[in-house]
Design a protein around this motif. Sequence first.
Motif, PDB file in Angstrom:
ATOM      1  N   PHE A  65       0.829  -1.205   0.000  1.00 58.30           N
ATOM      2  CA  PHE A  65       0.000   0.000   0.000  1.00 58.30           C
ATOM      3  C   PHE A  65       0.862   1.254   0.000  1.00 58.30           C
ATOM      4  O   PHE A  65       0.665   2.164  -0.808  1.00 58.30           O
ATOM      5  CB  PHE A  65      -0.943  -0.015   1.216  1.00 58.30           C
ATOM      6  N   PHE A  66       1.826   1.315   0.912  1.00 54.20           N
ATOM      7  CA  PHE A  66       2.652   2.512   0.994  1.00 54.20           C
ATOM      8  C   PHE A  66       3.561   2.659  -0.226  1.00 54.20           C
ATOM      9  O   PHE A  66       3.869   3.772  -0.649  1.00 54.20           O
ATOM     10  CB  PHE A  66       3.454   2.530   2.298  1.00 54.20           C
ATOM     11  N   ILE A  73       2.426   9.485  -5.583  1.00 54.90           N
ATOM     12  CA  ILE A  73       2.811  10.854  -5.224  1.00 54.90           C
ATOM     13  C   ILE A  73       4.058  11.262  -5.993  1.00 54.90           C
ATOM     14  O   ILE A  73       4.167  12.401  -6.473  1.00 54.90           O
ATOM     15  CB  ILE A  73       3.019  10.972  -3.697  1.00 54.90           C
ATOM     16  N   SER A  74       5.011  10.343  -6.135  1.00 50.79           N
ATOM     17  CA  SER A  74       6.236  10.632  -6.881  1.00 50.79           C
ATOM     18  C   SER A  74       5.913  10.969  -8.337  1.00 50.79           C
ATOM     19  O   SER A  74       6.465  11.926  -8.902  1.00 50.79           O
ATOM     20  CB  SER A  74       7.174   9.436  -6.816  1.00 50.79           C
ATOM     21  N   VAL A  77       4.276  14.497  -8.455  1.00 55.20           N
ATOM     22  CA  VAL A  77       5.237  15.576  -8.257  1.00 55.20           C
ATOM     23  C   VAL A  77       6.123  15.731  -9.492  1.00 55.20           C
ATOM     24  O   VAL A  77       6.405  16.846  -9.944  1.00 55.20           O
ATOM     25  CB  VAL A  77       6.084  15.318  -6.981  1.00 55.20           C
ATOM     26  N   THR A  78       6.537  14.606 -10.069  1.00 55.00           N
ATOM     27  CA  THR A  78       7.362  14.662 -11.291  1.00 55.00           C
ATOM     28  C   THR A  78       6.592  15.343 -12.412  1.00 55.00           C
ATOM     29  O   THR A  78       7.147  16.174 -13.153  1.00 55.00           O
ATOM     30  CB  THR A  78       7.798  13.252 -11.701  1.00 55.00           C
ATOM     31  N   ALA A  79       5.323  14.997 -12.575  1.00 53.78           N
ATOM     32  CA  ALA A  79       4.498  15.598 -13.629  1.00 53.78           C
ATOM     33  C   ALA A  79       4.341  17.106 -13.396  1.00 53.78           C
ATOM     34  O   ALA A  79       4.405  17.896 -14.343  1.00 53.78           O
ATOM     35  CB  ALA A  79       3.130  14.919 -13.675  1.00 53.78           C
ATOM     36  N   ILE A  80       4.142  17.513 -12.164  1.00 55.22           N
ATOM     37  CA  ILE A  80       3.988  18.937 -11.852  1.00 55.22           C
ATOM     38  C   ILE A  80       5.285  19.688 -12.121  1.00 55.22           C
ATOM     39  O   ILE A  80       5.275  20.787 -12.690  1.00 55.22           O
ATOM     40  CB  ILE A  80       3.544  19.123 -10.390  1.00 55.22           C
TER      41      ILE A  80
END
Length: 85
Positions: A65-66, A73-74, A77-80
Amino acid sequence: MAKTIGKNTPVKKDDAPAPKKKGVNPFQFFQQVRQEARKVTWTTRQETLVSTIMVLIMAGLAALFFFAVDSGISAAVTAILRLGS
């Protein structure tokens, strides 16, 4: 006349400290420990095995899960960050 502490708490001069607890000799101590250990309800080998397997399964599921959440999330953030360059 009695001294006061704080507002109106009188201090008595004849207040003796609390008596110390009497110790137990080592033989009595170990005898009491053995008596208490006899009262314990020990799990069977089967119950211990099943509990251990369940803990390992739950730890594995939590790790997956984690890992998935961290990967998501990674990627976000990379896309942003790519939008800004």
